[in-house]
Design a protein around this motif. Sequence first.
Motif, PDB file in Angstrom:
ATOM      1  N   VAL A  61       7.949  20.199  19.777  1.00 41.34           N
ATOM      2  CA  VAL A  61       7.487  19.078  19.808  1.00 41.34           C
ATOM      3  C   VAL A  61       7.420  18.428  21.126  1.00 41.34           C
ATOM      4  O   VAL A  61       8.386  18.390  21.822  1.00 41.34           O
ATOM      5  CB  VAL A  61       7.804  17.892  18.741  1.00 41.34           C
ATOM      6  N   LEU A 193       5.920  14.132  11.022  1.00 42.16           N
ATOM      7  CA  LEU A 193       5.666  15.650  11.617  1.00 42.16           C
ATOM      8  C   LEU A 193       6.557  16.600  10.696  1.00 42.16           C
ATOM      9  O   LEU A 193       5.926  17.564  10.639  1.00 42.16           O
ATOM     10  CB  LEU A 193       6.090  16.017  13.150  1.00 42.16           C
ATOM     11  N   ALA A 210       3.926  20.689  17.579  1.00 41.41           N
ATOM     12  CA  ALA A 210       3.336  19.317  17.387  1.00 41.41           C
ATOM     13  C   ALA A 210       3.172  18.760  18.877  1.00 41.41           C
ATOM     14  O   ALA A 210       4.061  18.564  19.618  1.00 41.41           O
ATOM     15  CB  ALA A 210       4.249  18.441  16.630  1.00 41.41           C
ATOM     16  N   CYS A 212       2.268  15.174  20.775  1.00 47.42           N
ATOM     17  CA  CYS A 212       1.937  13.539  20.485  1.00 47.42           C
ATOM     18  C   CYS A 212       1.695  12.883  21.941  1.00 47.42           C
ATOM     19  O   CYS A 212       1.973  13.462  22.818  1.00 47.42           O
ATOM     20  CB  CYS A 212       3.148  13.131  20.080  1.00 47.42           C
TER      21      CYS A 212
END
Length: 224
Positions: A61, A193, A210, A212
Amino acid sequence: MSSPSVAVTTSWMREAVGLVAPLCCAICGSPDTSVCARCRPLLRPRVVGVELSVPLGGPPVVAALVYAGPVASLLAAAKEHGRVDALRAAAPALACAVRALAPDPSAVRLVAMPSAARARRRRGFGAVEELLRAGGLRPARSGLSLRRDVDDQAGLSAEARRLNLEGAMVASARLRGHRVLLVDDVVTTGSTLVEAARAARAAGALVVGAACLAYAVKRRVSTR
């Protein structure tokens, strides 16, 4: 009136208001600009890896900005006051986060986190999808949706957030066999997520990570 008609009408009304309402910087309030020259450097990306409260299950992430004063003000202006123009100033930062995990974004499906139906109707747009498009990226047309109502996550503990979202999402069958990059505006505990990854995998997708726009200041991060 059907949901698409409501969304189109809301979007048209938002644009019409924007033509007559005084424009000001979404961060500091300076007049006659979406985000002023003094505030734009506050949106300069620094992509970091983000450690979640709840493990995503392998894929990384990343986030480009810290969710603090300037970024929080900008997102509030967009979500609460329809300032899509302000989102465009932050779009390059999200694009940097996406490309940190997918140097060729066309090789993955960019799947935005779903908004609650009532929030999307009220705004007339999806903030994550707008950020992606403004950054020259294409969000997946068929991605994730909420199959039940969920509570507002604000103020909930990490465990309460997890329980609130557990089993709440369903992914399109069109994601089967595709590499998927999850995309959100802010990562806090990571519960959204984690649930999104579960739903995408259940549909047969390969979740590669992911990306962001911003991360909550309490998250542990690492430079990339």
